[in-house]
Design a protein around this motif. Structure first.
Motif, PDB file in Angstrom:
ATOM      1  N   CYS A  49       0.826  -1.217   0.000  1.00  0.00           N
ATOM      2  CA  CYS A  49       0.000   0.000   0.000  1.00  0.00           C
ATOM      3  C   CYS A  49       0.857   1.263   0.000  1.00  0.00           C
ATOM      4  CB  CYS A  49      -0.936   0.003   1.208  1.00  0.00           C
ATOM      5  SG  CYS A  49      -2.255  -1.221   1.109  1.00  0.00           S
ATOM      6  N   ARG A  50       2.069   1.164   0.487  1.00  0.00           N
ATOM      7  CA  ARG A  50       2.981   2.303   0.450  1.00  0.00           C
ATOM      8  C   ARG A  50       3.669   2.414  -0.899  1.00  0.00           C
ATOM      9  NH1 ARG A  50       8.876   2.966   3.050  1.00  0.00           N
ATOM     10  NH2 ARG A  50       9.226   1.536   1.321  1.00  0.00           N
ATOM     11  N   ASP A  51       4.259   1.303  -1.368  1.00  0.00           N
ATOM     12  CA  ASP A  51       5.132   1.359  -2.538  1.00  0.00           C
ATOM     13  C   ASP A  51       4.416   1.221  -3.880  1.00  0.00           C
ATOM     14  OD1 ASP A  51       7.208   1.695  -0.783  1.00  0.00           O
ATOM     15  OD2 ASP A  51       7.993  -0.338  -0.990  1.00  0.00           O
ATOM     16  N   PHE A  52       3.252   0.595  -3.897  1.00  0.00           N
ATOM     17  CA  PHE A  52       2.566   0.358  -5.167  1.00  0.00           C
ATOM     18  C   PHE A  52       1.119   0.878  -5.157  1.00  0.00           C
ATOM     19  CE2 PHE A  52       5.819  -3.033  -4.897  1.00  0.00           C
ATOM     20  CZ  PHE A  52       6.587  -2.654  -5.979  1.00  0.00           C
ATOM     21  N   ALA A  53       0.851   1.892  -4.365  1.00  0.00           N
ATOM     22  CA  ALA A  53      -0.498   2.453  -4.302  1.00  0.00           C
ATOM     23  C   ALA A  53      -0.949   2.982  -5.667  1.00  0.00           C
ATOM     24  CB  ALA A  53      -0.571   3.557  -3.249  1.00  0.00           C
ATOM     25  N   ALA A  54      -0.045   3.594  -6.410  1.00  0.00           N
ATOM     26  CA  ALA A  54      -0.406   4.198  -7.688  1.00  0.00           C
ATOM     27  C   ALA A  54      -0.824   3.169  -8.733  1.00  0.00           C
ATOM     28  CB  ALA A  54       0.753   5.044  -8.230  1.00  0.00           C
ATOM     29  N   THR A  55      -0.432   1.910  -8.529  1.00  0.00           N
ATOM     30  CA  THR A  55      -0.767   0.867  -9.497  1.00  0.00           C
ATOM     31  C   THR A  55      -1.677  -0.196  -8.888  1.00  0.00           C
ATOM     32  OG1 THR A  55       1.321  -0.239  -8.952  1.00  0.00           O
ATOM     33  CG2 THR A  55       1.298   1.204 -10.913  1.00  0.00           C
ATOM     34  N   SER A  56      -2.321   0.173  -7.794  1.00  0.00           N
ATOM     35  CA  SER A  56      -3.268  -0.715  -7.111  1.00  0.00           C
ATOM     36  C   SER A  56      -4.544   0.065  -6.847  1.00  0.00           C
ATOM     37  CB  SER A  56      -2.665  -1.220  -5.790  1.00  0.00           C
ATOM     38  OG  SER A  56      -1.474  -1.949  -6.031  1.00  0.00           O
TER      39      SER A  56
END
Length: 171
Positions: A49-56
């Protein structure tokens, strides 16, 4: 991939948005309750949720996440979104929520240069095969299935086929 877009109201009581750190425990719970996903640690979902929020994406009902799609843009194929996991709360299944989330993610990422979606699916996961098949069809894209990982690479886990959907953004 920056500048988080605002939440999208689906008109169905669910709001689609990027996940936040607070969503990590709910993503872990939904993965565990899915009974089909390989469940990672609670830490890994929070980190995702921190590192891949933009693609999730998460689907919220009120303040509570009721579904999620985790994904990332492949480093060696920057136009390709790899979908890692898709899950919906057991009591919210059958409402088309998984499909709405995939559509919302594509809507957000195609303008940012994503033109293909990939996921791996086991032969026994007919629900995921149907989900990605309908997504490809309705987006006017081709779905190609390619054997990717055999059980010898997965410690006896069922073989995973690569589902590649492209091109996106042409309809």
């Amino acid at each position: 991939m920056s500048s988080a877009p605002g939440p999208t109201d689906t008109g169905t009581g669910f709001v689609l948005a990027e996940p936040t750190l607070r969503d990590g425990p709910d993503l872990w719970r939904m993965a565990r309750e899915s009974e089909v996903l390989d469940v990672n640690s609670p830490y890994s979902y929070t980190l995702w949720c921190r590192d891949f929020a933009a693609t999730s994406i998460v689907a919220r009902e009120g303040d509570r996440p009721r579904g999620f799609v985790t994904g990332y843009v492949r480093p060696d194929a920057p136009g390709t979104l790899f979908v890692w996991q898709v899950a919906v709360d057991p009591e919210r299944r059958g409402l088309g929520l998984a499909r709405r989330m995939l559509d919302g993610l594509a809507e957000r990422l195609v303008p940012r240069g994503v033109h293909a979606m990939e996921a791996t699916v086991t032969a026994s996961n007919t629900a995921s095969a149907a989900l990605f098949g309908s997504f490809a069809r309705d987006h006017g894209a081709e779905l190609v299935r390619i054997p990717l990982f055999g059980p010898e690479l997965l410690d006896g886990h069922e073989a995973e086929a690569l589902f590649r959907i492209s091109p996106l953004g042409t309809t």
